[in-house]
Scaffold this motif. Structure first.
Motif, PDB file in Angstrom:
ATOM      1  N   LEU A 123      26.435  -0.858 -18.885  1.00 28.57           N
ATOM      2  CA  LEU A 123      26.068   0.405 -19.525  1.00 28.57           C
ATOM      3  C   LEU A 123      24.846   0.214 -20.420  1.00 28.57           C
ATOM      4  CD1 LEU A 123      26.709   3.390 -20.021  1.00 28.57           C
ATOM      5  CD2 LEU A 123      28.232   2.680 -21.881  1.00 28.57           C
ATOM      6  N   GLY A 124      24.802  -0.901 -21.142  1.00 28.23           N
ATOM      7  CA  GLY A 124      23.670  -1.167 -22.021  1.00 28.23           C
ATOM      8  C   GLY A 124      22.361  -1.283 -21.255  1.00 28.23           C
ATOM      9  N   ILE A 125      22.380  -1.965 -20.105  1.00 30.38           N
ATOM     10  CA  ILE A 125      21.168  -2.114 -19.289  1.00 30.38           C
ATOM     11  C   ILE A 125      20.693  -0.760 -18.777  1.00 30.38           C
ATOM     12  CG2 ILE A 125      20.280  -3.033 -17.104  1.00 30.38           C
ATOM     13  CD1 ILE A 125      22.130  -5.475 -17.588  1.00 30.38           C
ATOM     14  N   TYR A 126      21.628   0.040 -18.256  1.00 28.86           N
ATOM     15  CA  TYR A 126      21.251   1.351 -17.726  1.00 28.86           C
ATOM     16  C   TYR A 126      20.700   2.263 -18.825  1.00 28.86           C
ATOM     17  CZ  TYR A 126      23.942  -0.016 -13.562  1.00 28.86           C
ATOM     18  OH  TYR A 126      24.402  -0.666 -12.448  1.00 28.86           O
ATOM     19  N   ARG A 127      21.331   2.226 -19.999  1.00 31.13           N
ATOM     20  CA  ARG A 127      20.859   3.080 -21.092  1.00 31.13           C
ATOM     21  C   ARG A 127      19.503   2.619 -21.609  1.00 31.13           C
ATOM     22  NH1 ARG A 127      21.733   7.574 -20.921  1.00 31.13           N
ATOM     23  NH2 ARG A 127      21.599   7.969 -23.157  1.00 31.13           N
TER      24      ARG A 127
END
Length: 432
Positions: A123-127
């Motif tokens: 989720l952190g990478i996508y955000r």
């Protein structure tokens, strides 16, 4: 009396917009709307998403861990926003519409991918990557409208454009009220993939502004980033960076923690969790409507009393309303209604962002305008990422979110002392 008559006559004889200008505005507005929706989706789904993903990542889903992880992920998102300055030089070199479409593609695709996250790291990478795309959209949309619209209409165009971001807040709240409540946080992120259609329409139907074409034809390509930090532009660049930093700190301090604050107050008032979530959506909708009104009121005020005095009025209003909402109403025994009332006031003065869409393009020539816009907004987001991380740590250590958020009002007081160093451009035409 004559001045009123002159203004009425001018309003009746405004330069008509052609099809490309209209299509370009709605493309930029829709992109900015969906950008705002995408940004606020995270705030609305923060708790349910992390409650599911933290155990998959090896951490207990305690309120403290949810708060800390949420702040870290949002800081990563803001760092992605900060890196969006890469879009400005690209737009000055290759054109506004192509690069604007590229920003929309980027944030739409990676917001949709957020729905597939299996742990907090994914989720952190996508955000983070979505943040890179989202961060470039405002700079390029604001630059496009300033250059494409006629001189006698571009100032209100800036106000109209800025309403899109807060219409996106309202749209996110409406989706959360319907889709989010029934289908969960993954469905909310999937809705963020819709802007791809908007990007395709921009590429196919919108022409580059004539101002950019003329500047491109006579420009010997240099390094625009070096130029805006050089002697000619250095002072206004850093002053705008400082003022935008203050605006960003205030926006995200209030907006990101607003749903959590409303849910806490609603729960305290005896509401069940689903009703509390719906109340947060309603409060977000009211905040958004108030901010749209603030955006529309700003350009006429800026034309009447000037850019600097207008920003001072809005900054002072932000300082008072943040303290009123988070420092006072949040701690009342029955604080839900007073808190929401203060949110409406906060929302109105949050329309200060419309001034930057109007004012910043007036301070830079066409050949460096997109770079300047992107650099100033990116600088503010980098600082905002750090402040957000500190704010999350303060919420965790103080076991309350009201006081830490209320302290951010100090930034607006500092801003009142910085505003006099900015140039006053009321009455100036957009420099070529």
């Amino acid at each position: 009396m004559n001045s009123l008559t002159d203004r009425a006559t001018a309003a009746r004889h405004r330069t008509p917009l052609n099809r490309s200008q209209i299509a370009g505005f709605w493309g930029a507005w829709a992109g900015w709307t969906l950008d705002g929706m995408d940004s606020f989706i995270y705030a609305l789904v923060l708790t349910p998403a992390l409650t599911e993903l933290l155990p998959n990542s090896g951490y207990a889903a305690t309120p403290a861990n949810v708060g800390l992880a949420g702040s870290i992920l949002f800081a990563l998102f803001l760092v992605g926003w900060g890196l969006s300055f890469i879009w400005g030089p690209l737009a000055d070199r290759f054109g506004r519409t192509k690069v604007l479409a590229g920003t929309i593609f980027t944030f739409a695709i990676f917001t949709g991918l957020s729905a597939t996250a299996h742990n907090v790291w994914e989720l952190g990478i996508y955000r983070f990557i979505a943040g890179v795309g989202i961060g470039g959209e405002w700079a390029l949309a604001g630059t496009y409208v300033a250059e494409a619209w006629p001189e006698d209409r571009r100032k209100m165009g800036a106000g109209y454009l800025q309403t899109g971001y807060y219409a996106g807040f309202f749209l996110a709240a409406a989706l959360n009220y319907t889709i989010g409540v029934h289908y969960g946080w993954r469905a909310m992120f999937l809705t963020g993939a819709v802007p791809v259609v908007c990007a395709i329409l921009i590429l196919l139907q919108v022409k580059e502004p004539e101002k950019w074409k003329k500047a491109e034809a006579r420009t010997v390509h240099s390094k625009p980033l070096r130029e805006i930090l050089g002697p000619a532009y250095r002072r206004r660049t850093w002053v705008m960076c400082a003022l935008l930093t203050i605006a960003i700190i205030g926006l995200w301090a209030g907006a990101v923690y607003e749903p959590s604050a409303v849910i806490q107050l609603a729960t305290k008032a005896g509401m069940a969790k689903p009703e509390a979530i719906k109340m947060a959506s309603i409060a977000t909708g009211l905040l958004s409507i108030a901010t749209i009104i603030g955006c529309l009121c700003l350009p006429p005020l800026a034309e009447r009393i000037g850019r600097k005095k207008t920003l001072a009025v809005y900054f002072a209003g932000m300082a008072v309303s943040i303290v009123g909402a988070f420092g006072w109403a949040f701690y009342l025994p029955n604080g839900l209604a007073p808190f929401i009332a203060w949110l409406v006031v906060l929302g109105f003065f949050g329309g200060n962002f419309a001034l930057f869409s109007l004012w910043l393009p007036e301070q830079f020539e066409t050949r460096v305008r997109a770079t300047a816009f992107a650099f100033c907004t990116s600088f503010g987001r980098f600082v905002g990422a750090g402040v957000n991380f500190l704010l999350g740590a303060a919420v965790l250590n103080m076991h309350t979110l009201g006081v830490p958020v209320a302290i951010t009002a100090v930034a607006f007081v500092i801003g009142l002392f910085i505003i006099p160093f900015a140039p006053e451009t009321r009455g100036d035409v957009l420099p070529q």
